[in-house]
Design an enzyme around this catalytic site. Structure first.
Site, PDB file in Angstrom:
ATOM      1  CB  SER A 142     -89.963  18.794 -17.268  1.00 49.37           C
ATOM      2  OG  SER A 142     -89.880  19.923 -18.121  1.00 49.37           O
ATOM      3  CE1 TYR A 155     -93.005  21.469 -13.809  1.00 46.88           C
ATOM      4  CE2 TYR A 155     -91.422  22.070 -15.506  1.00 46.88           C
ATOM      5  CZ  TYR A 155     -92.485  21.299 -15.080  1.00 46.88           C
ATOM      6  OH  TYR A 155     -93.017  20.341 -15.918  1.00 46.88           O
TER       7      TYR A 155
END
Ligand SMILES: NC(=O)c1ccc[n+]([C@@H]2O[C@H](COP(=O)([O-])OP(=O)(O)OC[C@H]3O[C@@H](n4cnc5c(N)ncnc54)[C@H](OP(=O)(O)O)[C@@H]3O)[C@@H](O)[C@H]2O)c1
Length: 262
Positions: A142, A155
């Site tokens: 990501s 995350y």
């Protein structure tokens, strides 16, 4: 549907979002697929749809955090659809973490799925790829892995770890005939992204558009695949931004961007 036979793809996280859209796009390209997800009913639904379109597909319910279970599922799937030539490791979870509630059990879970889950998936397919001296590992990380975002601390850490992991295995695997691609999507309209409490509308691309980038990455095997294109510019700016400026920017952006206190 194109007639040319494509390399067999193992796709984790196939039941929803980007994984599901990519499975549909790959089916249109005559790609044999082995699908894995932990959501059994949704996995059966997408597998049924792909088979109805004439695709060669086998599916297995497995949790990527369970190393032995996953390895057994991958072995069974390879018997059904043939040796795995491409791994598309898409399974992941998105978590919001802010100071001061650092929630280390959730950090552990996030690392287990987003980092160890991908490592387990690689481990399950690698011996065959190395033996055949041919294969392609595609890991979905990501843009959040490039810097520590203060509203998704766990995350960001998991995706930063994944980016480093994929970079680390790349040279040694290249010497053994296996290519590694690190994928960094920006905002994609899936359950993971739409559940984030943004204060303002965020520009998201559709999962089908993300799938087109992933299909191209499978075909062209780049080291990195960052999309959409404007995210490449934002990432380059963020990556080389001095720490002090990044801190000030995050302190300013955070409270304006999200309905969370930090
Ligand atoms: N959407 C975005 O904006 C965005 C941006 C950058 C990167 N990404 C990454 O892209 C990947 C796909 O995300 P998405 O947006 O498509 O999310 P999604 O719609 O939530 O799909 C993720 C899929 O992975 C499955 N999964 C989660 N944990 C699993 C596990 N332990 N074992 C097996 N399957 C598991 C999920 O099952 P359940 O439904 O049961 O959880 C779901 O089917 C993720 O790695 C995510 O981090 C997404």
């Amino acid at each position: 549907m194109s007639a040319e036979r494509k390399p067999t793809v193992l796709l984790t996280g196939a039941a929803h979002g980007i994984g599901r859209a990519t499975a549909l796009a790959l089916a249109d390209r005559n790609t044999p697929m082995a699908l894995i997800d932990r959501d059994g009913p949704a996995l059966a639904e997408i597998a049924g749809e792909l088979k109805a379109r004439g695709a060669t597909v086998a599916e297995a319910v497995a949790d990527v955090t369970d190393r032995e279970d996953l390895a057994a599922a991958v072995a069974t799937l390879a018997e059904a659809v043939g040796p795995i030539e491409v791994l598309l490791a898409c399974a992941g979870i998105g978590t919001l973490t802010v100071v001061p509630e650092l929630d280390t059990p959730m950090l552990r879970k996030t690392l287990e799925v987003n980092l160890l889950g991908v490592a387990h998936s690689i481990e399950a397919v690698l011996p065959g790829m190395i033996e055949r001296r041919r294969g392609h590992i595609v890991g979905v990380a990501s843009v959040a892995g490039y810097r520590g975002f203060p509203w998704m601390i766990s995350y960001s850490a998991s995706k930063a770890g994944l980016i480093a992991y994929l970079e680390g295995i790349r040279p040694g695997l290249r010497r053994r005939g296996v290519t590694v691609t690190t994928v960094c999507p920006g905002f994609v309209r899936t359950q993971m992204c739409t559940s984030v409490p943004y204060q303002y509308p965020v520009k998201m691309i559709e999962p089908e558009a993300a799938a087109r980038h992933l299909v191209r990455a499978i075909e062209q095997r780049p080291r990195n695949c960052i999309f959409p294109w404007d995210m490449r510019i934002s990432l380059a700016v963020l990556k080389y931004m001095p720490d002090g400026l990044f801190d000030r920017l995050m302190r300013w952006v955070g409270p304006r961007a999200l309905h969370v206190e930090f």
